[in-house]
Write a protein that holds these residues in place. Structure first.
Motif, PDB file in Angstrom:
ATOM      1  N   MET A   1       0.841  -1.178   0.000  1.00  0.00           N
ATOM      2  CA  MET A   1       0.000   0.000   0.000  1.00  0.00           C
ATOM      3  C   MET A   1       0.888   1.245   0.000  1.00  0.00           C
ATOM      4  N   LYS A   2       0.552   2.192  -0.813  1.00  0.00           N
ATOM      5  CA  LYS A   2       1.308   3.439  -0.883  1.00  0.00           C
ATOM      6  C   LYS A   2       0.688   4.487   0.030  1.00  0.00           C
ATOM      7  N   VAL A   3       1.545   5.342   0.599  1.00  0.00           N
ATOM      8  CA  VAL A   3       1.109   6.504   1.367  1.00  0.00           C
ATOM      9  C   VAL A   3       1.835   7.733   0.832  1.00  0.00           C
ATOM     10  N   TYR A   4       1.284   8.881   1.106  1.00  0.00           N
ATOM     11  CA  TYR A   4       1.821  10.147   0.625  1.00  0.00           C
ATOM     12  C   TYR A   4       2.211  10.985   1.835  1.00  0.00           C
ATOM     13  N   VAL A   5       3.493  11.298   1.930  1.00  0.00           N
ATOM     14  CA  VAL A   5       4.057  11.991   3.079  1.00  0.00           C
ATOM     15  C   VAL A   5       4.240  13.459   2.712  1.00  0.00           C
ATOM     16  N   LEU A   6       3.610  14.344   3.488  1.00  0.00           N
ATOM     17  CA  LEU A   6       3.662  15.779   3.218  1.00  0.00           C
ATOM     18  C   LEU A   6       4.653  16.454   4.156  1.00  0.00           C
ATOM     19  N   THR A   7       5.687  17.058   3.565  1.00  0.00           N
ATOM     20  CA  THR A   7       6.686  17.814   4.315  1.00  0.00           C
ATOM     21  C   THR A   7       6.888  19.162   3.644  1.00  0.00           C
ATOM     22  N   ALA A   8       7.505  20.090   4.371  1.00  0.00           N
ATOM     23  CA  ALA A   8       7.847  21.385   3.786  1.00  0.00           C
ATOM     24  C   ALA A   8       8.931  22.046   4.622  1.00  0.00           C
ATOM     25  N   ASP A   9       9.712  22.882   3.962  1.00  0.00           N
ATOM     26  CA  ASP A   9      10.701  23.701   4.643  1.00  0.00           C
ATOM     27  C   ASP A   9       9.987  24.971   5.081  1.00  0.00           C
ATOM     28  N   THR A  10       9.842  25.165   6.385  1.00  0.00           N
ATOM     29  CA  THR A  10       9.079  26.303   6.907  1.00  0.00           C
ATOM     30  C   THR A  10       9.965  27.431   7.422  1.00  0.00           C
ATOM     31  N   TYR A  11      11.274  27.313   7.235  1.00  0.00           N
ATOM     32  CA  TYR A  11      12.181  28.355   7.713  1.00  0.00           C
ATOM     33  C   TYR A  11      12.068  29.562   6.799  1.00  0.00           C
ATOM     34  N   ASP A  12      11.824  30.743   7.355  1.00  0.00           N
ATOM     35  CA  ASP A  12      11.574  31.908   6.508  1.00  0.00           C
ATOM     36  C   ASP A  12      12.645  32.998   6.614  1.00  0.00           C
ATOM     37  N   GLU A  13      13.804  32.646   7.107  1.00  0.00           N
ATOM     38  CA  GLU A  13      14.915  33.591   7.147  1.00  0.00           C
ATOM     39  C   GLU A  13      15.815  33.346   5.931  1.00  0.00           C
ATOM     40  N   ASN A  14      16.837  34.182   5.768  1.00  0.00           N
ATOM     41  CA  ASN A  14      17.730  34.055   4.622  1.00  0.00           C
ATOM     42  C   ASN A  14      18.525  32.758   4.614  1.00  0.00           C
ATOM     43  N   TRP A  15      19.047  32.348   5.763  1.00  0.00           N
ATOM     44  CA  TRP A  15      19.914  31.173   5.830  1.00  0.00           C
ATOM     45  C   TRP A  15      19.352  30.180   6.818  1.00  0.00           C
ATOM     46  N   GLY A  16      19.296  28.945   6.427  1.00  0.00           N
ATOM     47  CA  GLY A  16      18.832  27.897   7.320  1.00  0.00           C
ATOM     48  C   GLY A  16      17.717  27.086   6.700  1.00  0.00           C
ATOM     49  N   SER A  17      17.272  26.103   7.453  1.00  0.00           N
ATOM     50  CA  SER A  17      16.229  25.215   6.967  1.00  0.00           C
ATOM     51  C   SER A  17      15.543  24.556   8.151  1.00  0.00           C
TER      52      SER A  17
END
Length: 64
Positions: A1-17
């Motif tokens: 069975m397949k699943v869909y994993v939702l991620t995102a980079d939410t860092y909103d400064e110039n440098w970093g993650s």
């Protein structure tokens, strides 16, 4: 069975993650709907198999 994993980079400064997990869904449509609801700028939806060995999957981050 397949699943869909939702991620995102939410860092909103110039440098970093900051990679965050927003959910695991049974369909791509459900993952896309959730990404739209929370207004993610750059969502990433990865497809994974449940109970299967997977190659390591880089989620993201920042190393200096």
């Amino acid at each position: 069975m397949k699943v869909y994993v939702l991620t995102a980079d939410t860092y909103d400064e110039n440098w970093g993650s900051s990679i965050e997990l927003f959910g695991v869904f049974s369909t791509k449509e459900k993952a896309e709907k959730r990404a739209s609801e929370i207004e993610l700028d750059y969502p990433d939806i990865s497809v994974m198999d449940i109970d299967e060995n997977e190659e390591p999957s880089y989620l993201g981050g920042y190393v200096e």
